[in-house]
Write a protein that holds these residues in place. Structure first.
Motif, PDB file in Angstrom:
ATOM      1  N   THR A 547       0.836  -1.198   0.000  1.00  0.00           N
ATOM      2  CA  THR A 547       0.000   0.000   0.000  1.00  0.00           C
ATOM      3  C   THR A 547       0.872   1.248   0.000  1.00  0.00           C
ATOM      4  O   THR A 547       0.557   2.246  -0.657  1.00  0.00           O
ATOM      5  CB  THR A 547      -0.923  -0.002   1.226  1.00  0.00           C
ATOM      6  N   ALA A 548       1.968   1.188   0.725  1.00  0.00           N
ATOM      7  CA  ALA A 548       2.872   2.349   0.785  1.00  0.00           C
ATOM      8  C   ALA A 548       3.464   2.664  -0.579  1.00  0.00           C
ATOM      9  O   ALA A 548       3.664   3.835  -0.924  1.00  0.00           O
ATOM     10  CB  ALA A 548       3.988   2.089   1.794  1.00  0.00           C
ATOM     11  N   ALA A 549       3.750   1.631  -1.376  1.00  0.00           N
ATOM     12  CA  ALA A 549       4.316   1.868  -2.704  1.00  0.00           C
ATOM     13  C   ALA A 549       3.346   2.614  -3.608  1.00  0.00           C
ATOM     14  O   ALA A 549       3.757   3.322  -4.526  1.00  0.00           O
ATOM     15  CB  ALA A 549       4.708   0.536  -3.349  1.00  0.00           C
ATOM     16  N   ILE A 550       2.040   2.464  -3.346  1.00  0.00           N
ATOM     17  CA  ILE A 550       1.026   3.168  -4.133  1.00  0.00           C
ATOM     18  C   ILE A 550       0.806   4.579  -3.620  1.00  0.00           C
ATOM     19  O   ILE A 550       0.671   5.529  -4.395  1.00  0.00           O
ATOM     20  CB  ILE A 550      -0.303   2.389  -4.101  1.00  0.00           C
ATOM     21  N   LEU A 551       0.810   4.744  -2.301  1.00  0.00           N
ATOM     22  CA  LEU A 551       0.368   6.006  -1.695  1.00  0.00           C
ATOM     23  C   LEU A 551       1.488   6.840  -1.089  1.00  0.00           C
ATOM     24  O   LEU A 551       1.205   7.896  -0.516  1.00  0.00           O
ATOM     25  CB  LEU A 551      -0.663   5.701  -0.593  1.00  0.00           C
ATOM     26  N   ASN A 552       2.723   6.401  -1.200  1.00  0.00           N
ATOM     27  CA  ASN A 552       3.776   7.105  -0.454  1.00  0.00           C
ATOM     28  C   ASN A 552       4.047   8.519  -0.940  1.00  0.00           C
ATOM     29  O   ASN A 552       4.745   9.277  -0.270  1.00  0.00           O
ATOM     30  CB  ASN A 552       5.084   6.297  -0.467  1.00  0.00           C
TER      31      ASN A 552
END
Length: 829
Positions: A547-552
């Motif tokens: 999820t972090a890779a999408i929203l970071n």
């Protein structure tokens, strides 16, 4: 470029959803007419016919002429009136240049390709829900499937049928679809988050150099657009944005013209710039995609194309090729806004279904002159601030969004770089159902640090919900052994919730490693899923896909309360088949018995409780020269949990597939989950299959009004119904057994025997007690209170039953082994 996928889905799911003191039935005399066939010989002829139909589709696609713009500007080439109007609206030709409205054979006529015969309706499960619950509708289809969430449990690892039992409410009339959209819009609204357009643009994550290029390009295109707006030119009709009294169809053309204007200017400036692509609209508007068998019609759709292609509207219209969907409403009322969002979310699910490599989705909604962009991730939908196309600032914002899409990597547009789609390909395969679009999939193993690449053969399970794990199950072979069916593997691709404190207990990859290490050197009378490769998906070979890779790129995204997920990919063997390949109840009993022996080994030897015994998680494996030696394969450790050395690991928590969940599970009782819960689920599997049929010839109409349908209602109703049905042998036989198909004698004895041992064990008989009975309860008649009983116990018998768990499990195992012995003897004769 994003892949082009068109699934062949030719086979549908089985409606996914005992003995007392009597002895099993006598073994019948041999039947000389009975044909013994291996598993691979049992595939229905329809599968092979569908394969031929797909070959015809492939030929048709290969013969499709190259795409071109609807009509060249200034041309008097004959076109029909509808196309002329669309060409004008899209800004491709001035109205004065359309000099001939001819419908001669030489005119430009485009048709949507017909749907492939045999394809199922694709998009069903809807809304803020995981695949487990969204697809737990096994009674909706008359055919068997191993794909469980009809799934019966659909996050499985192995199967043969490429379809899943999605809720088919959307296959009804357009009016019913509208009603469902509105009914569920509130739930969707609760799962949206508002962010600024600048935050959304940051999600494209351009490099510093690209940012400068984007800024310059946006300024130049916006300036040129404003010059056109201030001039008297009628070449670009999008400059006269329709009012709220216009038809939606008119807005389609104006918006498409806007997109084409930007695409043309992007191409002029970045034709040879690496990493840029064109964002183009479909030529068709208000249309049904050619790879959909449902009735929905899309307003506008957007596609990505190579920069060297023509900057013109595309003839292509498939979900398999689509980048984003645009939903249009002519007014900006709150009702229209909500309806637009709901429709966008529903339609976008079809992109997930048809594109294996989509990680998240983009979309646009238009109401009146206002435009919003949406990013659909696994648990939330991010909605941008509005862009008012009637104002220069709003037009520049929309230009900026289109330019950012053109400039960013496909990874930031929601595509998975570890899945690369080939062009339209055919792969020889004896199963009869393979995918038209073939992918090369990189599978990283976190134990060895190595990556192995596999080539897909067919898709078993598509991600079919907007939210959730997006589990996909794929049959594949190593890329260097594509012609060798003996090397087939199953790839399971899913976005799992991640919690560092619980990862040891719940990580499916870790659980599969434990199983293999524990059982690999033993002489076993069952088979189990063997882990070949397993790890977190790596973006471009380096970054963990989370999820972090999408929203970071979002400022303080952690504060948005979006659950953290990890994208994991698992490769296992052997390949299993759905139970629809079974010939009769005897084979079914053998498969169930072997699967439960595996279950016992997981509990006793590996310290793992499965927690999701369901129709979709028990598959069939054939061994021997003719694949006629049947084995049961218990799969899917998604819901499994360790029970060894961790305090209260099996504590109160709901897990499983709705029709088969135990009563304690459904009610979320404050008691440890044990192997008894899984055995109870097995009883419900037996009852479901005995009611709805093992093989296609035996199928019961899923719409029959019978008591067992309550098991597939919501958790509360299912639990209360099961308490009534299971309370006594009279209730069980009167409500459930009497609806078994008459030819299933062995299943009848098996169900009675399991029921007796589970619910009538001395000291903990029954399921009803005082607090379950309410005189005003409308379900009272369904629960069938016993008139002959003087009183009900004051405490829950299920709590007492847990004290006898080991003894009851031993009795259940012995009885199932006896039923298996009878089944094998009947088959031998």
């Amino acid at each position: 470029m994003p892949p082009k996928k068109n699934l062949d889905t030719t086979r549908g799911p089985l409606p996914g959803p005992g003995q007392n003191s009597l002895q099993p039935p006598l073994i019948p005399q041999p039947d000389p007419t009975k044909e013994k066939r291996g598993i691979t010989a049992r595939l229905r002829p329809s599968a092979r016919k569908a394969d031929a139909a797909d070959a015809a589709d492939a030929a048709d696609m290969a013969a499709t002429p190259p795409r071109s713009s609807l009509v060249d500007a200034g041309s008097a080439f004959p076109i029909n009136p509808a196309e002329a109007q669309l060409a004008v609206q899209m800004g491709q030709v001035a109205i004065d240049n359309v000099t001939q409205h001819s419908e001669s054979p030489e005119g430009l006529h485009y048709e949507i390709a017909p749907s492939t015969p045999g394809k199922i309706q694709r998009s069903r499960g809807f809304g803020a829900c995981t695949e487990k619950n969204a697809l737990a509708k096994p009674h909706r289809s008359p055919e068997a499937s191993n794909c469980g969430n009809a799934k019966s449990s659909r996050s499985l690892q192995h199967a043969q049928s490429p379809t899943s039992g999605r809720d088919n409410a959307w296959s009804n009339s357009e009016q019913e679809s509208i009603a469902i959209v509105r009914k569920k819009s509130d739930r969707i609204a609760q799962n949206t988050l508002d962010i600024s357009l600048d935050q959304m643009l940051a999600m494209t994550n351009p490099t510093r150099t690209t940012k400068k290029q984007i800024t310059k390009t946006v300024d130049e295109i916006a300036s040129e657009m404003e010059d056109i707006f201030s001039s008297d030119s009628d070449r670009y009709k999008f400059t006269e944005w329709p009012g709220t009294d216009s038809l939606e169809r008119v807005i389609y053309g104006y918006f498409s013209g806007f997109v084409l204007f930007v695409a043309e200017r992007v191409k002029e400036r970045h034709l040879d710039t690496s990493g840029w692509q064109l964002v183009l609209p479909s030529m068709l508007t208000d249309y049904k995609p050619s790879d959909s068998n449902t009735t929905e019609r899309l307003d506008v759709s957007l596609f990505l194309e190579d920069m060297h292609k023509e900057a013109a509207a595309l003839k292509e219209s498939d979900y398999a090729d689509m980048f984003a969907i645009v939903e249009v409403k002519r007014r900006d009322s709150s009702a229209e806004i909500n309806n637009a969002l709901s429709r966008l979310f529903y339609y976008s699910q079809n992109i997930y279904i048809n594109q294996l490599n989509r990680r998240f989705l983009w979309g646009l909604t238009i109401w009146g002159s206002y435009v919003c962009a949406e990013v659909m991730v696994h648990d939330k939908v991010l909605v941008s601030s509005t862009m008012d196309i009637r104002k220069a600032e709003g037009r520049k914002q929309l230009v900026s969004l289109l330019v950012h899409w053109s400039a960013c990597s496909t990874e930031r547009l929601g595509y998975d770089p570890s899945m690369r789609r080939r062009e339209l390909t055919r792969v020889a395969d004896f199963h009869g159902a393979i995918d038209k679009s073939i992918y090369d999939i990189d599978c990283y193993d976190d134990a060895t640090g190595k990556t192995r690449t596999y080539t897909t053969i067919r898709t078993i399970l598509e991600a079919s919900c907007l939210f959730g794990r997006h589990t996909r199950t794929i049959i594949a072979r190593p890329e260097d052994a594509i012609g060798d069916s003996s090397q087939e593997v199953v790839i399971k691709d899913a976005w799992a919730h991640y919690n560092a404190d619980e990862d040891y207990m719940r990580n499916e990859i870790g659980l599969l490693r434990t199983v293999h290490e524990t059982l690999k050197d033993r002489q076993l009378d069952f088979i189990y899923p063997k882990l070949e490769v397993g790890g977190t998906v790596k973006l471009n070979g380096a970054t963990d896909d989370t999820t972090a890779a999408i929203l970071n790129t979002l400022d303080k995204w952690e504060t948005l309360k979006i659950p953290f997920r990890v994208h994991r990919r698992i490769v296992t063997t052997p390949v299993g088949y759905s139970m629809k390949v079974l010939a009769d109840e005897n084979e079914l009993v053998i498969v169930l018995a072997e699967a439960m022996r595996c279950h016992q080994a997981l509990v006793n030897d590996c310290g793992i409780l499965h927690r999701d015994i369901s129709l979709g998680n028990i598959l069939v494996v054939g061994t021997g020269p003719n694949h006629d030696e049947l084995h049961g394969l218990l799969i899917d450790l998604d819901s499994a949990i360790r029970t060894d050395g961790v305090e209260r690991t099996a504590g109160a928590e709901r897990s499983g597939t709705l029709p088969y969940m135990s009563i304690a599970n459904l009610e979320n009782l404050d008691m440890d989950r044990t192997a008894l819960d899984d055995w109870e689920s097995l009883l419900y599997v037996v009852c479901w299959v005995a009611t709805y049929g093992v093989v296609s010839e035996d199928r019961r109409d899923p719409n029959d009004d019978i008591a067992i349908k309550l098991w597939n209602a919501d958790e509360a109703k299912a639990a209360r119904a099961k308490r009534g049905h299971m309370h006594s042998s009279d209730n069980f036989e009167g409500d459930i057994i009497k609806h078994f198909l008459p030819q299933y004698r062995l299943l009848k004895y098996l169900a009675k025997g399991l029921h007796k041992r589970l619910f009538l064990h001395p000291g903990c008989e029954g399921t009803l007690f005082d607090s379950t009975m309410d005189e005003d309860d409308p379900l009272l008649n369904l629960l069938k209170p016993l008139k002959n009983e003087k009183s009900l116990p004051t405490s829950d018998p299920l709590l007492k039953r847990s004290k006898h768990a080991n003894e009851i499990v031993s009795e259940l195992s012995e009885y199932l082994a006896l039923a298996e012995k009878v089944a094998r003897a009947k088959l031998a004769n």
